[in-house]
Design an enzyme around this catalytic site. Sequence first.
Site, PDB file in Angstrom:
ATOM      1  CB  CYS A 158      19.929 124.724  23.620  1.00  0.00           C
ATOM      2  SG  CYS A 158      19.950 126.006  24.860  1.00  0.00           S
ATOM      3  CG  HIS A 253      15.537 124.479  26.016  1.00  0.00           C
ATOM      4  ND1 HIS A 253      15.723 124.303  27.363  1.00  0.00           N
ATOM      5  CD2 HIS A 253      16.577 125.259  25.595  1.00  0.00           C
ATOM      6  CE1 HIS A 253      16.837 124.924  27.751  1.00  0.00           C
ATOM      7  NE2 HIS A 253      17.370 125.508  26.695  1.00  0.00           N
TER       8      HIS A 253
HETATM    9  N1  LIG Z   1      21.321 129.803  26.527  1.00  0.00           N
HETATM   10  C1  LIG Z   1      20.600 128.585  26.692  1.00  0.00           C
HETATM   11  C2  LIG Z   1      21.522 127.421  26.649  1.00  0.00           C
HETATM   12  C3  LIG Z   1      21.593 126.917  25.268  1.00  0.00           C
HETATM   13  O1  LIG Z   1      22.599 126.686  24.644  1.00  0.00           O
HETATM   14  C4  LIG Z   1      19.816 128.577  27.971  1.00  0.00           C
HETATM   15  O2  LIG Z   1      20.056 129.491  28.785  1.00  0.00           O
HETATM   16  O3  LIG Z   1      18.960 127.722  28.130  1.00  0.00           O
END
Ligand SMILES: N[C@@H](CC=O)C(=O)O
Length: 366
Positions: A158, A253
């Site tokens: 992500c 994010h």
């Molecule tokens: N590893 C990421 C998740 C995404 O797939 C996170 O910790 O935000």
Amino acid sequence: MSKKLKVGVLGATGMVGQRFVTLLAGHPWFEVVVVAASPRSAGKTYQQAVAGRWKMADPIPAAVKDLTVLDVSQIDEIASQVDFVFSAVNMSKAAIKKIEEEYAKTETPVVSNNSAHRWTPDVPMIIPEINPNHSEVIKFQRQRLGTQRGFIAVKPNCSIQSYAPALSAWMKFEPTQVVATTYQAISGAGKNFDDAPEILNNVIPYIAGEEEKSEKEPLKIWGKVDQQKGEIIPVAAPVITSQCLRVPVLYGHTAAAFVNFKQQPTKEELIAALESYAGVPQELGLPSAPKHFIQYLTEDDRPQVQLDVNFENGMGISIGRLRPDKIFDWKFVGLSHNTARGAAGGAILCAELLKAQGYITAKQCY
Ligand SMILES: N[C@@H](CC=O)C(=O)O
């Protein structure tokens, strides 16, 4: 109207699994017929298994709540009931690699949210707007696995989705160096604020394995299918360096990024490239495809998590604050929904692409 494909969700009780189940409710092509999880949940109804830990805003879908949860290790039993599976299992990387291959070997395609197979050279890691052709490598993977129908495809982490789509739109200007700092929501760690009180009024400057994924995964996404070697060869440039921070945000994010280019595009050219960037999902009108993949926001204080994370149902990317920099050529801020585009939604769009390309079919048609 043809019958829907029967789908199993492996790891259905975790946060990403819950998002799969929620997004698949009423899906026009796919119907969840199996939910599977650890032995702890097996034998319970899905509603009982997620009691007290349902983290979605929507209620548990009616079509799923009374399904009996199976143990993910009941591979043959699950494979006999489904056309393909989504994988969000929570196990060690080695165990995930093994179980996903075991499902593929039962002639059950696996579309995975997990990182375990992202660097297996004949496993495509797909963002459908960017590298839909990487599915060509599946024929080589099937040779290796000895399957005719089964295979594994994955979606990337992500963290890269807030800046890699913008860089993809700008590939014609040849980006050479990128600095990307990500500000990642706690749902990326499978948590909400009740589970993670330590994040309140805090920023945690470490997410295990995240910087490596953020720096490397885009290079495979931009790579080429080598028809001789039967694998995907990552590109060498741009070089990406990254820092990943956990911030007190539930979903979304954000990335603050700096870029150098070989060519020298104007701001207008960069924005036009973002706004017009579209791919196979938009051409085919895939059910989960955003109509508009990347929006550029002109206001100085955008993109903001609170205002922009749900752009295009969480499947679109928001970019803003594009401006020249003193050290790099340009800098910008990007935002993506980490559990929609960044996890379950991205995997569902990938499965839609693979169905449209003929890689995922009903088992009886095989
Ligand atoms: N590893 C990421 C998740 C995404 O797939 C996170 O910790 O935000």
